[in-house]
Design a protein around this motif. Structure first.
Motif, PDB file in Angstrom:
ATOM      1  N   ASP A  88       7.336  15.957 -19.324  1.00  0.00           N
ATOM      2  CA  ASP A  88       6.080  15.885 -18.579  1.00  0.00           C
ATOM      3  C   ASP A  88       5.308  14.646 -19.046  1.00  0.00           C
ATOM      4  N   ARG A  89       5.043  13.736 -18.113  1.00  0.00           N
ATOM      5  CA  ARG A  89       4.437  12.453 -18.485  1.00  0.00           C
ATOM      6  C   ARG A  89       3.023  12.605 -19.022  1.00  0.00           C
ATOM      7  N   SER A  90       2.357  13.743 -18.751  1.00  0.00           N
ATOM      8  CA  SER A  90       0.983  13.870 -19.233  1.00  0.00           C
ATOM      9  C   SER A  90       0.873  14.827 -20.417  1.00  0.00           C
ATOM     10  N   ASN A 128       6.934   5.313 -14.374  1.00  0.00           N
ATOM     11  CA  ASN A 128       6.200   6.450 -14.955  1.00  0.00           C
ATOM     12  C   ASN A 128       6.897   7.762 -14.607  1.00  0.00           C
ATOM     13  N   ASP A 129       7.209   7.895 -13.329  1.00  0.00           N
ATOM     14  CA  ASP A 129       7.878   9.122 -12.913  1.00  0.00           C
ATOM     15  C   ASP A 129       9.381   9.061 -13.186  1.00  0.00           C
ATOM     16  N   LEU A 130       9.969   7.900 -13.015  1.00  0.00           N
ATOM     17  CA  LEU A 130      11.420   7.813 -13.244  1.00  0.00           C
ATOM     18  C   LEU A 130      11.754   8.271 -14.675  1.00  0.00           C
ATOM     19  N   ILE A 147       0.859  -1.187   0.000  1.00  0.00           N
ATOM     20  CA  ILE A 147       0.000   0.000   0.000  1.00  0.00           C
ATOM     21  C   ILE A 147       0.894   1.235   0.000  1.00  0.00           C
ATOM     22  N   ARG A 148       0.646   2.104  -0.949  1.00  0.00           N
ATOM     23  CA  ARG A 148       1.474   3.308  -1.038  1.00  0.00           C
ATOM     24  C   ARG A 148       0.800   4.444  -0.290  1.00  0.00           C
ATOM     25  N   THR A 149       1.588   5.181   0.477  1.00  0.00           N
ATOM     26  CA  THR A 149       1.011   6.325   1.187  1.00  0.00           C
ATOM     27  C   THR A 149       0.649   7.401   0.153  1.00  0.00           C
ATOM     28  N   ILE A 150      -0.186   8.357   0.603  1.00  0.00           N
ATOM     29  CA  ILE A 150      -0.796   9.328  -0.326  1.00  0.00           C
ATOM     30  C   ILE A 150       0.229  10.008  -1.225  1.00  0.00           C
ATOM     31  N   ASP A 151      -0.064   9.956  -2.514  1.00  0.00           N
ATOM     32  CA  ASP A 151       0.801  10.638  -3.482  1.00  0.00           C
ATOM     33  C   ASP A 151      -0.021  11.709  -4.187  1.00  0.00           C
ATOM     34  N   ILE A 152      -0.367  12.743  -3.440  1.00  0.00           N
ATOM     35  CA  ILE A 152      -1.088  13.860  -4.056  1.00  0.00           C
ATOM     36  C   ILE A 152      -0.045  14.787  -4.677  1.00  0.00           C
ATOM     37  N   LEU A 211       5.576  20.271  -4.280  1.00  0.00           N
ATOM     38  CA  LEU A 211       5.297  19.618  -3.004  1.00  0.00           C
ATOM     39  C   LEU A 211       4.382  18.423  -3.265  1.00  0.00           C
ATOM     40  N   ARG A 212       4.988  17.344  -3.685  1.00  0.00           N
ATOM     41  CA  ARG A 212       4.222  16.171  -4.112  1.00  0.00           C
ATOM     42  C   ARG A 212       4.599  14.958  -3.266  1.00  0.00           C
ATOM     43  N   GLY A 213       3.660  14.017  -3.090  1.00  0.00           N
ATOM     44  CA  GLY A 213       3.963  12.737  -2.431  1.00  0.00           C
ATOM     45  C   GLY A 213       4.473  12.923  -1.016  1.00  0.00           C
ATOM     46  N   ILE A 235      10.528   2.016  -0.440  1.00  0.00           N
ATOM     47  CA  ILE A 235      10.363   3.290  -1.144  1.00  0.00           C
ATOM     48  C   ILE A 235      10.175   3.045  -2.638  1.00  0.00           C
ATOM     49  N   MET A 236       9.482   3.992  -3.244  1.00  0.00           N
ATOM     50  CA  MET A 236       9.404   3.992  -4.700  1.00  0.00           C
ATOM     51  C   MET A 236      10.736   4.548  -5.195  1.00  0.00           C
ATOM     52  N   ILE A 237      11.288   3.886  -6.197  1.00  0.00           N
ATOM     53  CA  ILE A 237      12.436   4.476  -6.875  1.00  0.00           C
ATOM     54  C   ILE A 237      11.837   5.126  -8.116  1.00  0.00           C
ATOM     55  N   GLU A 238      11.573   6.412  -7.998  1.00  0.00           N
ATOM     56  CA  GLU A 238      10.915   7.087  -9.122  1.00  0.00           C
ATOM     57  C   GLU A 238      11.500   8.469  -9.382  1.00  0.00           C
ATOM     58  N   THR A 239      12.532   8.804  -8.615  1.00  0.00           N
ATOM     59  CA  THR A 239      13.274  10.021  -8.949  1.00  0.00           C
ATOM     60  C   THR A 239      14.685   9.560  -9.318  1.00  0.00           C
TER      61      THR A 239
HETATM   62 MG    MG Z   1       4.867   7.873  -9.447  1.00  0.00          MG
END
Ligand code: MG
Ligand code: PEP
Length: 587
Positions: A472-474, A462-464, A338-343, A364-366, A436-440
């Motif tokens: 920009d991924r989107s 996706n973020d990595l 379960i991943r904690t909030i990634d707003i 200020l994300r995640g 941890i997510m390895i995404e940076t």
């Molecule tokens: Mg991500």
């Protein structure tokens, strides 16, 4: 009126074929109604027509709200409460009435002009909340205009499955849709890793992005579309032969998929005996049964931010505890990550985020938001997780980590919460598995420093890719630069896996790269332990893995790491797949 038949090349972001009429969602403007000026004596009957369309719209919206309230959470039905309030807005109504009475405009034009005037003020401000309200405004305006022209919007919206078209769908708009009545998605903006696409794949619905604005704006509810989520082709108002050909292709796809599903009990093992774990990225409203149905092993990613998408009500500790506990109980002894909030980024919530940012993906994300501005929200979530953790094999994962201090600060919060729970005599999990997510890129580069302090890594490609490639991924305009097979990405994954191996850590990949068969030989060769993906991708991935040799994949990676661009790597991978599982290239 029907748009002329035409074919458009868009970007495919979720596989599958959909054929159906369209429904527009969100704040896309209608075609400008003629600015009809009526004779002064027509003002009175025109006003009566407007009032009756207003009443009809109110009745429809109340019915939709009540219908949704029965099926979904209150908070999602609340979207319609906001729309109903707009129908009572005095400023808005006065402006429309002035248009009809003083300027003698037709009711359609008076509504259109008023909505666009207000939209011009709110739709461009640098505040996500106000921009969303502006989109609501257009939604409501479109409904009134449909009622003025006698179209039964409520029926269209919910009695017939439709292809959703939109300029841009926000995650909260997507979450609010009535799922059983959606055939697929076609939007102007977005990408394979934007959240509408992620949701489409988890719902097993086709989606394309990058539809030209002039085509999209012309479509009306009478138009029929074919969207091909494999090739990205979109056909507007197809002729009968084309439609039949696509319906046939769709049934062949379904047959192929159900044949694969029958292999669910076979291990996802290469020909030379290496077993890769296949896990699922589970959505908040998916049932764990789906994991069993495809024979996957556990949940590799549960994105909790979707529990926090409604601006009106955030889930409290008890509510979250129940959700996490139910998930763990249904999973039995299978792991649940379960991943904690990634707003943040494109997952916005105006209640949780206090300020808008110029560059939200870098803001200020995640974990940053949780530690700096939303400590209470974070602590509530962690308490719920600690309590639920006694019911199964829970793994908690932190998103967007870019500094070792974020990890250490979180550990300190967890230790304090454990003390608090102990003093309250509330059962909780003592040895919480934390990863941890390895995404940076920074986390991937210094993975060796993180490794001794965590229980697992999960690579968020996706973020990595977004952060490594500076894309920009989107944003569909730079989508051509967003390349999972770029050697730079492979080097970062290789570095992460090597660090993990030194410390005996489990490495999962939970981004979109893990669900597409074209990347599987690379990820296998790079040595990851698990791929986590939407349920629909599990059967296809299993079939491919069972056709590959690990040694070939390792050789592929050695060659790929020497390449200098993504195309070369893609070509090498394609050759390998064509040699051992050619049918995969067609699906
Ligand atoms: Mg991500
Ligand atoms: C990722 O970045 O790869 C990921 C899985 O997280 P999200 O798509 O939710 O940002």
């Amino acid at each position: 009126m029907l748009s002329p038949s035409c074919t458009v090349q868009a970007i495919p972001v979720a596989p599958g074929i959909a054929v159906g009429r369209v429904m527009r969602v969100g704040g896309t403007p209608r075609e400008l109604p003629e600015p009809v000026v009526l004779a002064p004596e027509m003002a009175l009957p025109e006003m009566a027509r407007f009032n009756s369309a207003l009443d009809k719209t109110r009745i429809e919206l109340c019915a939709l709200r009540d219908e949704l309230r029965e099926k979904l959470a209150d908070s999602e039905a609340g979207i319609f409460d906001a729309h109903i309030l707009l129908l009572e807005d005095e400023m808005l109504l006065a402006e429309v009435r002035k248009g009809i009475q003083q300027d003698h405009y037709s009711a359609e034009y008076a509504v259109y002009a008023t909505i666009e005037k207000f939209y011009a003020v709110f739709g461009t401000v640098n505040d996500e909340y106000l921009r969303e309200r502006a989109a609501d405004l257009r939604d409501v305006g479109n409904r009134i205009m449909d009622n003025l022209s006698g179209v039964d919007v409520a029926k269209i919206a919910y009695n017939e499955p439709r292809i959703i078209i939109a300029s841009n769908l926000t995650p909260s708009e997507t979450v609010g849709l009535e799922r059983d009545f959606v055939l697929g998605f076609a939007t102007e903006t977005g990408s394979a890793t934007s959240h509408t696409a992620i949701l489409a794949r988890s719902l097993k619905l086709p989606a394309v992005v990058g539809i030209p604005k002039d085509i999209l704006d012309r479509l009306t509810i009478a138009d029929k579309l074919i969207i091909d989520g494999f090739s990205g082709k979109v056909i507007v108002n197809p002729d009968r032969r084309t439609e039949e050909a696509y319906l046939l292709k769709r049934s062949e796809e379904m047959r192929f998929y159900s044949e694969l599903t029958e292999e669910r009990d076979l291990p996802p093992e290469t020909l030379d005996g290496f077993q890769l774990q296949l896990a699922v990225n589970l959505d908040a409203d998916q049932d764990y049964d789906e994991v069993h149905q495809v024979g996957a092993y556990g949940v590799g990613l549960f994105r909790t931010e979707f529990l926090f998408m409604s601006p009106d009500s955030l889930p409290d500790e008890e509510h979250q505890y129940e959700i996490y506990k139910n998930l763990l109980v249904s999973a039995g002894n299978q792991p649940v990550t379960i991943r904690t909030i990634d707003i943040g980024g494109d997952k916005l919530n105006s209640t949780i985020q206090r300020s808008t940012e110029q560059n939200p993906f870098l803001g200020l994300r995640g974990i940053r938001l949780c530690l700096l501005e939303q400590q209470k929200l974070f602590a509530t979530q962690l308490r719920a997780l600690l309590r639920a953790g006694v019911y199964g094999d829970l793994r908690v994962m932190l998103p967007m980590v870019s500094s070792i201090f974020e990890l250490r600060d979180t550990k300190k919060i967890i230790a304090d919460l454990q003390e608090e729970l102990a003093s309250e005599n509330i059962p909780f999990v003592q040895n919480l598995k934390l990863g941890i997510m390895i995404e940076t890129p920074v986390a991937a580069v210094i993975a060796r420093k993180f490794a001794p302090e965590v229980d697992f890594f999960s690579i968020g490609t996706n973020d990595l890719i977004q952060y490594t490639m500076a894309v920009d991924r989107s944003n569909e305009r730079v989508a051509y630069l967003y390349r999972p097979t770029h050697p730079a990405i492979l080097h970062l994954i290789r570095n992460t896996v090597e660090a993990a191996k030194e410390y005996n850590l489990y490495v999962s990949v939970c981004g979109q790269m893990a669900e597409s068969t074209m990347y599987t030989p690379l990820l296998l060769g790079l040595g990851v332990n698990e791929l986590s993906m939407p349920t629909a991708s599990v059967p296809v991935q299993r079939r491919l893995i069972r056709s590959l040799n690990l040694i070939d994949c390792e050789n592929l990676v050695e060659q790929a790491l020497q390449c200098c661009n993504a195309n070369e790597v893609m070509e090498l991978t394609r050759e390998l797949v064509a040699g051992c599982a050619p049918e995969m290239l067609e699906h």
